[in-house]
Scaffold this motif. Sequence first.
Motif, short mmCIF file in Angstrom:
data_model
loop_
_atom_site.label_atom_id
_atom_site.label_comp_id
_atom_site.label_asym_id
_atom_site.label_seq_id
_atom_site.Cartn_x
_atom_site.Cartn_y
_atom_site.Cartn_z
N ASP A 129 0.81 -1.23 0.00
CA ASP A 129 0.00 0.00 0.00
C ASP A 129 0.84 1.28 0.00
OD1 ASP A 129 1.05 0.00 2.55
OD2 ASP A 129 -0.88 0.13 3.58
N TRP A 130 2.16 1.15 -0.24
CA TRP A 130 3.07 2.29 -0.11
C TRP A 130 2.75 3.43 -1.05
CZ3 TRP A 130 4.93 -2.58 -1.63
CH2 TRP A 130 5.31 -3.40 -0.57
N HIS A 131 2.22 3.13 -2.22
CA HIS A 131 2.05 4.16 -3.26
C HIS A 131 0.59 4.45 -3.59
CE1 HIS A 131 6.35 4.11 -3.96
NE2 HIS A 131 6.30 2.80 -4.07
N VAL A 132 -0.34 3.99 -2.77
CA VAL A 132 -1.77 4.17 -3.05
C VAL A 132 -2.06 5.64 -3.35
CG1 VAL A 132 -4.09 4.09 -2.01
CG2 VAL A 132 -2.53 2.14 -1.76
N GLY A 133 -2.75 5.88 -4.45
CA GLY A 133 -3.13 7.23 -4.85
C GLY A 133 -2.13 7.94 -5.74
N GLU A 134 -0.94 7.38 -5.88
CA GLU A 134 0.10 8.01 -6.71
C GLU A 134 -0.06 7.63 -8.18
OE1 GLU A 134 4.08 7.20 -5.32
OE2 GLU A 134 3.51 7.51 -3.22
N PRO A 135 0.39 8.51 -9.09
CA PRO A 135 0.39 8.16 -10.51
C PRO A 135 1.51 7.16 -10.78
CG PRO A 135 1.46 10.27 -10.20
CD PRO A 135 0.92 9.86 -8.85
N PRO A 136 1.54 6.58 -11.98
CA PRO A 136 2.64 5.69 -12.33
C PRO A 136 4.00 6.39 -12.19
CG PRO A 136 0.87 5.45 -13.91
CD PRO A 136 0.51 6.62 -13.04
N HIS A 137 5.02 5.61 -11.93
CA HIS A 137 6.40 6.07 -11.79
C HIS A 137 6.81 6.87 -13.04
CE1 HIS A 137 10.80 5.76 -11.71
NE2 HIS A 137 10.70 5.46 -10.42
N GLU A 138 7.66 7.85 -12.84
CA GLU A 138 8.14 8.70 -13.94
C GLU A 138 8.74 7.87 -15.08
OE1 GLU A 138 11.69 11.94 -14.66
OE2 GLU A 138 10.82 11.79 -12.66
N GLY A 139 9.48 6.82 -14.74
CA GLY A 139 10.08 5.97 -15.78
C GLY A 139 9.03 5.25 -16.60
N THR A 140 7.97 4.80 -15.97
CA THR A 140 6.86 4.17 -16.68
C THR A 140 6.16 5.18 -17.57
OG1 THR A 140 6.50 2.45 -15.01
CG2 THR A 140 4.60 3.04 -16.37
N ARG A 141 5.91 6.37 -17.03
CA ARG A 141 5.24 7.42 -17.82
C ARG A 141 6.08 7.79 -19.04
NH1 ARG A 141 4.54 10.01 -12.65
NH2 ARG A 141 5.87 11.70 -13.41
N GLU A 142 7.39 7.93 -18.85
CA GLU A 142 8.27 8.33 -19.96
C GLU A 142 8.28 7.30 -21.08
OE1 GLU A 142 12.18 9.19 -18.45
OE2 GLU A 142 11.50 10.98 -17.37
N ILE A 143 8.42 6.03 -20.73
CA ILE A 143 8.49 4.99 -21.77
C ILE A 143 7.16 4.86 -22.50
CG2 ILE A 143 7.92 2.93 -20.38
CD1 ILE A 143 10.82 2.94 -22.78
N LEU A 144 6.06 5.02 -21.78
CA LEU A 144 4.74 4.92 -22.42
C LEU A 144 4.46 6.15 -23.28
CD1 LEU A 144 2.67 3.26 -19.57
CD2 LEU A 144 3.53 2.19 -21.65
N LYS B 193 -4.06 5.74 -11.06
CA LYS B 193 -3.57 5.94 -9.70
C LYS B 193 -3.36 4.57 -9.06
CE LYS B 193 -4.31 10.51 -9.29
NZ LYS B 193 -3.28 11.24 -9.94
N ALA B 194 -2.29 4.46 -8.29
CA ALA B 194 -1.97 3.19 -7.63
C ALA B 194 -3.04 2.84 -6.60
CB ALA B 194 -0.61 3.28 -6.95
N ARG B 195 -3.30 1.54 -6.51
CA ARG B 195 -4.19 1.02 -5.48
C ARG B 195 -3.66 -0.33 -5.02
NH1 ARG B 195 -7.98 -2.94 -6.46
NH2 ARG B 195 -8.33 -3.63 -8.60
N GLN B 196 -4.15 -0.77 -3.88
CA GLN B 196 -3.73 -2.06 -3.35
C GLN B 196 -4.74 -3.13 -3.75
OE1 GLN B 196 -3.37 -2.23 0.94
NE2 GLN B 196 -1.93 -3.93 0.84
N VAL B 197 -4.23 -4.30 -4.09
CA VAL B 197 -5.10 -5.41 -4.44
C VAL B 197 -5.95 -5.80 -3.22
CG1 VAL B 197 -3.44 -7.28 -3.94
CG2 VAL B 197 -5.21 -7.63 -5.65
N LYS B 198 -7.21 -6.12 -3.47
CA LYS B 198 -8.13 -6.53 -2.41
C LYS B 198 -8.54 -7.98 -2.65
CE LYS B 198 -11.18 -3.53 -3.64
NZ LYS B 198 -10.96 -2.58 -4.70
N GLU B 199 -8.90 -8.67 -1.59
CA GLU B 199 -9.32 -10.06 -1.72
C GLU B 199 -10.47 -10.18 -2.72
OE1 GLU B 199 -10.97 -13.37 1.31
OE2 GLU B 199 -9.23 -12.23 2.01
#
Length: 156
Positions: free
Chosen positions: A44-59, A70-76
Amino acid sequence: MIRVLFVCLGNICRSPMAEAVLRSKVAQAELSDQIEIDSAGIGDWHVGEPPHEGTREILLKQQISVDGMKARQVKEGDLSQFHYVIAMDASNLGELHEMAGVNPSSSISRLMDYVSESEIEDVPDPYFEGNFEEVYQMVEEGCSKLLEHIRDEEGI
């Protein structure tokens, strides 16, 4: 609706990359009304954050959008709502199997399982290595093969 969930450790590098790549492929195949794609992280460290800058750049170089992601944590509950739950590595796969228990209702596998000619089983985490180009190439190939598999399995 066929639902696909990509899962990595923090949901800012690999799984959002795979989500964006598969969304692009599904749109090109005119299957967006039949296949829904999402991503989540084990932690849950990055919940609510956009993708990493490196991911955004390559895409961005590939003209693939990450708008609104936005990042979220997997739920059961995800494990019963998604037909295909795709882990990026063995550690993520183990966590998902542990969450799912003995009778998972969704197909849980690794992305590279769909690339039969590859000897590589895990998509490495570029968060630590910075190897976003290498990871993108693996994700691109894995998503192509995954989409082929889904089309064959689901008859679309």
